[in-house]
Design a protein around this motif. Structure first.
Motif, PDB file in Angstrom:
ATOM      1  N   GLN A  66      36.456  36.576  53.310  1.00  0.00           N
ATOM      2  CA  GLN A  66      37.757  37.249  53.313  1.00  0.00           C
ATOM      3  C   GLN A  66      38.326  37.368  51.892  1.00  0.00           C
ATOM      4  OE1 GLN A  66      39.582  34.523  56.092  1.00  0.00           O
ATOM      5  NE2 GLN A  66      39.636  36.074  57.725  1.00  0.00           N
ATOM      6  N   GLN A  67      38.082  36.359  51.082  1.00  0.00           N
ATOM      7  CA  GLN A  67      38.528  36.417  49.682  1.00  0.00           C
ATOM      8  C   GLN A  67      37.826  37.562  48.943  1.00  0.00           C
ATOM      9  OE1 GLN A  67      37.875  32.509  48.045  1.00  0.00           O
ATOM     10  NE2 GLN A  67      39.570  31.595  49.197  1.00  0.00           N
ATOM     11  N   ASP A  68      36.524  37.700  49.206  1.00  0.00           N
ATOM     12  CA  ASP A  68      35.781  38.806  48.584  1.00  0.00           C
ATOM     13  C   ASP A  68      36.341  40.158  49.015  1.00  0.00           C
ATOM     14  OD1 ASP A  68      34.126  37.021  47.266  1.00  0.00           O
ATOM     15  OD2 ASP A  68      32.455  37.235  48.701  1.00  0.00           O
ATOM     16  N   LEU A  69      36.649  40.276  50.303  1.00  0.00           N
ATOM     17  CA  LEU A  69      37.211  41.522  50.820  1.00  0.00           C
ATOM     18  C   LEU A  69      38.604  41.788  50.232  1.00  0.00           C
ATOM     19  CD1 LEU A  69      36.959  43.957  52.676  1.00  0.00           C
ATOM     20  CD2 LEU A  69      37.808  42.535  54.552  1.00  0.00           C
ATOM     21  N   ALA A  70      39.416  40.738  50.144  1.00  0.00           N
ATOM     22  CA  ALA A  70      40.750  40.885  49.555  1.00  0.00           C
ATOM     23  C   ALA A  70      40.639  41.320  48.094  1.00  0.00           C
ATOM     24  CB  ALA A  70      41.520  39.573  49.668  1.00  0.00           C
ATOM     25  N   GLU A  71      39.713  40.731  47.365  1.00  0.00           N
ATOM     26  CA  GLU A  71      39.521  41.106  45.969  1.00  0.00           C
ATOM     27  C   GLU A  71      39.068  42.557  45.847  1.00  0.00           C
ATOM     28  OE1 GLU A  71      37.035  39.888  41.944  1.00  0.00           O
ATOM     29  OE2 GLU A  71      36.792  38.666  43.757  1.00  0.00           O
ATOM     30  N   ALA A  72      38.142  42.967  46.693  1.00  0.00           N
ATOM     31  CA  ALA A  72      37.667  44.352  46.663  1.00  0.00           C
ATOM     32  C   ALA A  72      38.809  45.332  46.972  1.00  0.00           C
ATOM     33  CB  ALA A  72      36.517  44.545  47.653  1.00  0.00           C
ATOM     34  N   THR A  73      39.649  44.960  47.930  1.00  0.00           N
ATOM     35  CA  THR A  73      40.794  45.806  48.282  1.00  0.00           C
ATOM     36  C   THR A  73      41.761  45.913  47.115  1.00  0.00           C
ATOM     37  OG1 THR A  73      40.578  45.194  50.611  1.00  0.00           O
ATOM     38  CG2 THR A  73      42.703  46.100  49.916  1.00  0.00           C
ATOM     39  N   LEU A  74      42.062  44.780  46.486  1.00  0.00           N
ATOM     40  CA  LEU A  74      42.968  44.791  45.339  1.00  0.00           C
ATOM     41  C   LEU A  74      42.392  45.604  44.180  1.00  0.00           C
ATOM     42  CD1 LEU A  74      44.188  41.077  45.435  1.00  0.00           C
ATOM     43  CD2 LEU A  74      45.530  43.128  45.978  1.00  0.00           C
ATOM     44  N   ARG A  75      41.081  45.472  43.959  1.00  0.00           N
ATOM     45  CA  ARG A  75      40.442  46.271  42.895  1.00  0.00           C
ATOM     46  C   ARG A  75      40.562  47.771  43.193  1.00  0.00           C
ATOM     47  NH1 ARG A  75      37.470  43.419  39.231  1.00  0.00           N
ATOM     48  NH2 ARG A  75      36.869  41.322  39.847  1.00  0.00           N
ATOM     49  N   ALA A  76      40.383  48.142  44.437  1.00  0.00           N
ATOM     50  CA  ALA A  76      40.492  49.561  44.824  1.00  0.00           C
ATOM     51  C   ALA A  76      41.906  50.068  44.610  1.00  0.00           C
ATOM     52  CB  ALA A  76      40.059  49.758  46.273  1.00  0.00           C
ATOM     53  N   TRP A  77      42.889  49.281  45.005  1.00  0.00           N
ATOM     54  CA  TRP A  77      44.283  49.682  44.790  1.00  0.00           C
ATOM     55  C   TRP A  77      44.585  49.801  43.302  1.00  0.00           C
ATOM     56  CZ3 TRP A  77      46.846  45.786  48.639  1.00  0.00           C
ATOM     57  CH2 TRP A  77      46.769  46.295  49.934  1.00  0.00           C
ATOM     58  N   ALA A  78      44.129  48.826  42.512  1.00  0.00           N
ATOM     59  CA  ALA A  78      44.373  48.858  41.070  1.00  0.00           C
ATOM     60  C   ALA A  78      43.696  50.069  40.417  1.00  0.00           C
ATOM     61  CB  ALA A  78      43.882  47.559  40.421  1.00  0.00           C
ATOM     62  N   ALA A  79      42.529  50.431  40.919  1.00  0.00           N
ATOM     63  CA  ALA A  79      41.816  51.588  40.357  1.00  0.00           C
ATOM     64  C   ALA A  79      42.596  52.873  40.547  1.00  0.00           C
ATOM     65  CB  ALA A  79      40.435  51.711  40.988  1.00  0.00           C
ATOM     66  N   THR A  80      43.378  52.970  41.609  1.00  0.00           N
ATOM     67  CA  THR A  80      44.165  54.176  41.805  1.00  0.00           C
ATOM     68  C   THR A  80      45.272  54.299  40.768  1.00  0.00           C
ATOM     69  OG1 THR A  80      45.750  53.185  43.366  1.00  0.00           O
ATOM     70  CG2 THR A  80      43.743  54.162  44.303  1.00  0.00           C
ATOM     71  N   ASN A  81      45.640  53.194  40.126  1.00  0.00           N
ATOM     72  CA  ASN A  81      46.655  53.215  39.064  1.00  0.00           C
ATOM     73  C   ASN A  81      46.045  53.322  37.689  1.00  0.00           C
ATOM     74  OD1 ASN A  81      48.697  52.856  40.911  1.00  0.00           O
ATOM     75  ND2 ASN A  81      48.711  50.648  40.722  1.00  0.00           N
ATOM     76  N   SER A  82      44.747  53.156  37.569  1.00  0.00           N
ATOM     77  CA  SER A  82      44.113  53.088  36.257  1.00  0.00           C
ATOM     78  C   SER A  82      43.756  54.421  35.662  1.00  0.00           C
ATOM     79  CB  SER A  82      42.854  52.220  36.343  1.00  0.00           C
ATOM     80  OG  SER A  82      43.212  50.917  36.720  1.00  0.00           O
ATOM     81  N   GLY A  83      43.665  55.423  36.465  1.00  0.00           N
ATOM     82  CA  GLY A  83      43.310  56.730  35.915  1.00  0.00           C
ATOM     83  C   GLY A  83      41.874  56.847  35.537  1.00  0.00           C
TER      84      GLY A  83
END
Length: 122
Positions: free
Chosen positions: A105-122
């Protein structure tokens, strides 16, 4: 609010205003944010190429190098919302939640957070 700024100002307009305010050119802006003059020129001429525009890192650098322009203002001109600061309390709450998850679940949470952050990174 700056009287010269219009409500719908885009990044090209903000950079023009920045150049006028600070008396700098595109090459100087590029050096100040560790970017290439061609990249800044592409922003000025509204050419995005294959990317989605400037990265959050470059937008933050622009605001830091030219403090008369806030991070929120720079991000808004780029068509994005500025990432928020994470308070120590929020960080602690989030970490406590993550610590209750299984490793998977931690891995999945991290992957989700990375995906959300990527939408802000341009």
């Amino acid at each position: 609010m700056d009287p010269e700024k219009t409500a719908g100002e885009d990044l090209a307009q903000l950079i023009k205003r920045l150049k006028d305010t600070y008396g700098v050119n595109e090459s100087q802006i590029a050096r100040a944010i560790s970017s290439s003059p061609a990249t800044v020129n592409a922003w000025v001429h509204r050419k995005r190429g294959t990317g989605r525009g400037p990265s959050a890192e470059k937008l933050r650098a622009l605001a830091a190098a030219y403090p008369k322009f806030s991070e929120a203002e720079v991000f808004a001109a780029a068509g994005r919302r500025a990432p928020g600061e994470l308070s120590p309390e929020a960080s602690e709450r989030i970490m406590k939640l993550i610590e209750k998850l299984t490793p998977e679940q931690q891995d999945l949470a991290e992957a989700t957070l990375r995906a959300w952050a990527a939408t802000n990174s341009g």
